[in-house]
Design a protein around this motif. Structure first.
Motif, PDB file in Angstrom:
ATOM      1  N   TRP A 115       0.832  -1.204   0.000  1.00 50.30           N
ATOM      2  CA  TRP A 115       0.000   0.000   0.000  1.00 50.30           C
ATOM      3  C   TRP A 115       0.861   1.247   0.000  1.00 50.30           C
ATOM      4  O   TRP A 115       1.817   1.356   0.771  1.00 50.30           O
ATOM      5  CB  TRP A 115      -0.931   0.000   1.202  1.00 50.30           C
ATOM      6  CG  TRP A 115      -2.016  -1.031   1.091  1.00 50.30           C
ATOM      7  CD1 TRP A 115      -2.111  -2.200   1.777  1.00 50.30           C
ATOM      8  CD2 TRP A 115      -3.139  -0.983   0.212  1.00 50.30           C
ATOM      9  NE1 TRP A 115      -3.222  -2.894   1.392  1.00 50.30           N
ATOM     10  CE2 TRP A 115      -3.888  -2.167   0.433  1.00 50.30           C
ATOM     11  CE3 TRP A 115      -3.590  -0.059  -0.736  1.00 50.30           C
ATOM     12  CZ2 TRP A 115      -5.056  -2.451  -0.255  1.00 50.30           C
ATOM     13  CZ3 TRP A 115      -4.762  -0.342  -1.433  1.00 50.30           C
ATOM     14  CH2 TRP A 115      -5.476  -1.518  -1.187  1.00 50.30           C
ATOM     15  N   MET A 116       0.537   2.175  -0.896  1.00 49.65           N
ATOM     16  CA  MET A 116       1.304   3.401  -1.065  1.00 49.65           C
ATOM     17  C   MET A 116       0.381   4.601  -0.872  1.00 49.65           C
ATOM     18  O   MET A 116      -0.762   4.602  -1.368  1.00 49.65           O
ATOM     19  CB  MET A 116       1.924   3.451  -2.466  1.00 49.65           C
ATOM     20  CG  MET A 116       2.728   2.217  -2.837  1.00 49.65           C
ATOM     21  SD  MET A 116       3.238   2.213  -4.591  1.00 49.65           S
ATOM     22  CE  MET A 116       4.404   3.581  -4.580  1.00 49.65           C
ATOM     23  N   PRO A 117       0.833   5.632  -0.172  1.00 45.75           N
ATOM     24  CA  PRO A 117      -0.001   6.828  -0.015  1.00 45.75           C
ATOM     25  C   PRO A 117      -0.151   7.564  -1.339  1.00 45.75           C
ATOM     26  O   PRO A 117       0.787   7.647  -2.129  1.00 45.75           O
ATOM     27  CB  PRO A 117       0.757   7.668   1.009  1.00 45.75           C
ATOM     28  CG  PRO A 117       2.183   7.226   0.877  1.00 45.75           C
ATOM     29  CD  PRO A 117       2.128   5.766   0.537  1.00 45.75           C
ATOM     30  N   ASP A 161      -7.310  15.359  -1.325  1.00 44.74           N
ATOM     31  CA  ASP A 161      -7.720  14.228  -0.498  1.00 44.74           C
ATOM     32  C   ASP A 161      -6.697  13.101  -0.606  1.00 44.74           C
ATOM     33  O   ASP A 161      -6.089  12.881  -1.661  1.00 44.74           O
ATOM     34  CB  ASP A 161      -9.091  13.705  -0.922  1.00 44.74           C
ATOM     35  CG  ASP A 161     -10.234  14.612  -0.480  1.00 44.74           C
ATOM     36  OD1 ASP A 161      -9.949  15.634   0.192  1.00 44.74           O
ATOM     37  OD2 ASP A 161     -11.395  14.300  -0.805  1.00 44.74           O
ATOM     38  N   ALA A 162      -6.536  12.375   0.505  1.00 48.35           N
ATOM     39  CA  ALA A 162      -5.555  11.293   0.567  1.00 48.35           C
ATOM     40  C   ALA A 162      -6.251   9.938   0.560  1.00 48.35           C
ATOM     41  O   ALA A 162      -7.359   9.782   1.088  1.00 48.35           O
ATOM     42  CB  ALA A 162      -4.699  11.433   1.823  1.00 48.35           C
ATOM     43  N   LEU A 163      -5.583   8.972  -0.041  1.00 48.93           N
ATOM     44  CA  LEU A 163      -6.036   7.583  -0.027  1.00 48.93           C
ATOM     45  C   LEU A 163      -4.815   6.697  -0.202  1.00 48.93           C
ATOM     46  O   LEU A 163      -3.685   7.199  -0.190  1.00 48.93           O
ATOM     47  CB  LEU A 163      -7.094   7.334  -1.110  1.00 48.93           C
ATOM     48  CG  LEU A 163      -6.865   7.934  -2.509  1.00 48.93           C
ATOM     49  CD1 LEU A 163      -5.915   7.073  -3.319  1.00 48.93           C
ATOM     50  CD2 LEU A 163      -8.182   8.076  -3.241  1.00 48.93           C
ATOM     51  N   GLU A 164      -5.017   5.412  -0.370  1.00 48.40           N
ATOM     52  CA  GLU A 164      -3.905   4.484  -0.568  1.00 48.40           C
ATOM     53  C   GLU A 164      -4.161   3.650  -1.821  1.00 48.40           C
ATOM     54  O   GLU A 164      -5.308   3.345  -2.150  1.00 48.40           O
ATOM     55  CB  GLU A 164      -3.760   3.555   0.631  1.00 48.40           C
ATOM     56  CG  GLU A 164      -3.374   4.245   1.920  1.00 48.40           C
ATOM     57  CD  GLU A 164      -3.407   3.281   3.093  1.00 48.40           C
ATOM     58  OE1 GLU A 164      -2.315   2.854   3.538  1.00 48.40           O
ATOM     59  OE2 GLU A 164      -4.515   2.947   3.539  1.00 48.40           O
ATOM     60  N   VAL A 200       1.243   9.617  -6.806  1.00 51.75           N
ATOM     61  CA  VAL A 200       1.670   8.491  -5.971  1.00 51.75           C
ATOM     62  C   VAL A 200       3.188   8.470  -5.911  1.00 51.75           C
ATOM     63  O   VAL A 200       3.851   7.927  -6.810  1.00 51.75           O
ATOM     64  CB  VAL A 200       1.153   7.149  -6.539  1.00 51.75           C
ATOM     65  CG1 VAL A 200       1.421   6.027  -5.538  1.00 51.75           C
ATOM     66  CG2 VAL A 200      -0.336   7.224  -6.863  1.00 51.75           C
ATOM     67  N   PRO A 201       3.794   9.077  -4.888  1.00 46.18           N
ATOM     68  CA  PRO A 201       5.260   9.046  -4.784  1.00 46.18           C
ATOM     69  C   PRO A 201       5.784   7.609  -4.768  1.00 46.18           C
ATOM     70  O   PRO A 201       5.297   6.768  -4.018  1.00 46.18           O
ATOM     71  CB  PRO A 201       5.523   9.753  -3.441  1.00 46.18           C
ATOM     72  CG  PRO A 201       4.332  10.644  -3.250  1.00 46.18           C
ATOM     73  CD  PRO A 201       3.185   9.861  -3.796  1.00 46.18           C
ATOM     74  N   GLY A 241       6.457   7.448 -14.366  1.00 51.27           N
ATOM     75  CA  GLY A 241       5.921   8.660 -13.758  1.00 51.27           C
ATOM     76  C   GLY A 241       5.102   8.337 -12.519  1.00 51.27           C
ATOM     77  O   GLY A 241       4.665   7.201 -12.317  1.00 51.27           O
ATOM     78  N   GLU A 242       4.892   9.339 -11.692  1.00 44.57           N
ATOM     79  CA  GLU A 242       4.202   9.148 -10.419  1.00 44.57           C
ATOM     80  C   GLU A 242       2.760   9.637 -10.424  1.00 44.57           C
ATOM     81  O   GLU A 242       2.116   9.685  -9.387  1.00 44.57           O
ATOM     82  CB  GLU A 242       4.982   9.855  -9.303  1.00 44.57           C
ATOM     83  CG  GLU A 242       6.378   9.274  -9.104  1.00 44.57           C
ATOM     84  CD  GLU A 242       7.134   9.920  -7.957  1.00 44.57           C
ATOM     85  OE1 GLU A 242       6.879  11.115  -7.673  1.00 44.57           O
ATOM     86  OE2 GLU A 242       7.965   9.230  -7.332  1.00 44.57           O
ATOM     87  N   ASP A 243       2.232  10.003 -11.608  1.00 44.31           N
ATOM     88  CA  ASP A 243       0.830  10.409 -11.727  1.00 44.31           C
ATOM     89  C   ASP A 243       0.053   9.287 -12.392  1.00 44.31           C
ATOM     90  O   ASP A 243       0.447   8.766 -13.440  1.00 44.31           O
ATOM     91  CB  ASP A 243       0.706  11.695 -12.537  1.00 44.31           C
ATOM     92  CG  ASP A 243       1.269  12.899 -11.801  1.00 44.31           C
ATOM     93  OD1 ASP A 243       1.153  12.953 -10.569  1.00 44.31           O
ATOM     94  OD2 ASP A 243       1.854  13.785 -12.460  1.00 44.31           O
ATOM     95  N   VAL A 244      -1.070   8.927 -11.776  1.00 47.91           N
ATOM     96  CA  VAL A 244      -1.883   7.806 -12.230  1.00 47.91           C
ATOM     97  C   VAL A 244      -3.298   8.299 -12.493  1.00 47.91           C
ATOM     98  O   VAL A 244      -3.905   8.948 -11.640  1.00 47.91           O
ATOM     99  CB  VAL A 244      -1.910   6.686 -11.167  1.00 47.91           C
ATOM    100  CG1 VAL A 244      -2.735   5.508 -11.657  1.00 47.91           C
ATOM    101  CG2 VAL A 244      -0.500   6.242 -10.809  1.00 47.91           C
TER     102      VAL A 244
END
Length: 240
Positions: free
Chosen positions: A6-8, A91-94, A28-29, A64-67
């Motif tokens: 799981w990634m922040p 907003d944050a999710l995983e 998503v870093p 890249g880190e954008d999904v």
């Protein structure tokens, strides 16, 4: 590409797509990138600690880190109403992924590709179509997109723009055609599928995505018509 735990993730953009769907970009870093057609799991955690998880196809691909996700709201769902109606930038999710190695288009492949989408099943297929154009592949593509009506088509403008000498795009409408539509309206029948897709002799790689009933009926029609079952790949979804 290696699947991680799981990634922040943080929502970096939100765009209304249809009256019942949105396109969200997640930052998503550490995201390792993904192949066109893969999916990820999304996990939401409520203030009381309750967690809900669902899988979503990815509309983007590559490094890249954008999904990018395309989310269609499922009434009474646990995750899609939040993502499709409530979530805001910041907003944050995983997330966990990328997942799925079977339902993936390989840019090195040269065989013709048949894409068949029902509703929000367009999401992983738009990733394949984007990758096809970006890669410079000379493989021929055909996309058949079945939707209830014109306003229900996700990525409609982009799908229409895909049409070029290498890519053929066809819409099918199950409830109402747009103004000026002179074609049939109704669910895709085996005869209609055969009319709008390549024949078995073309030896295509076929990707079918959408609701379970749509995917099963379409895949069965293709195999009954003589397509090699090993070259008919499916991705289906239910409630979310």
């Amino acid at each position: 590409m290696k699947v991680r735990g799981w990634m922040p993730a943080t929502i970096s953009s939100v765009r209304s797509e249809t009256p019942h769907s949105r396109v969200l970009t997640l930052h998503v870093p550490g995201w390792p990138g993904n192949e066109p057609g893969q999916h990820l799991d999304v996990r939401l955690t409520a203030e009381d600690g309750y967690q809900a998880e669902r899988s979503y196809s990815i509309a983007s691909s590559g490094p890249g880190e954008d999904v990018e996700l395309g989310v269609d709201v499922v009434p009474d769902g646990e995750v899609s109403p939040y993502l499709g109606e409530i979530a805001e930038v910041g907003d944050a999710l995983e997330v966990k992924g990328p997942l799925g190695e079977y339902f993936v288009w390989d840019a090195a492949a040269t065989s013709p590709v048949q894409l068949i989408a029902g509703g929000s099943g367009i999401v992983p297929l738009i990733a394949m179509a984007r990758a096809h154009r970006a890669s410079g592949s000379t493989a021929r593509f055909r996309l058949l997109y079945s939707v209830r009506s014109g306003p229900d088509a996700m990525y409609r403008a982009e799908v229409e723009s895909l049409a070029d000498p290498l890519t053929e795009v066809t819409f099918a409408y199950t409830r109402q055609g747009p103004d000026g539509w002179t074609g049939p309206v109704g669910r895709l029948t085996p005869d209609r599928i055969a009319e709008l897709t390549w024949p078995p002799s073309a030896d295509t790689m076929t990707f079918v995505c959408g609701p379970t009933g749509f995917v099963e009926a379409t895949a069965n029609a293709l195999v009954a018509a003589g397509h090699d079952p090993a070259r008919v790949r499916t991705e289906r979804f239910g409630g979310s």
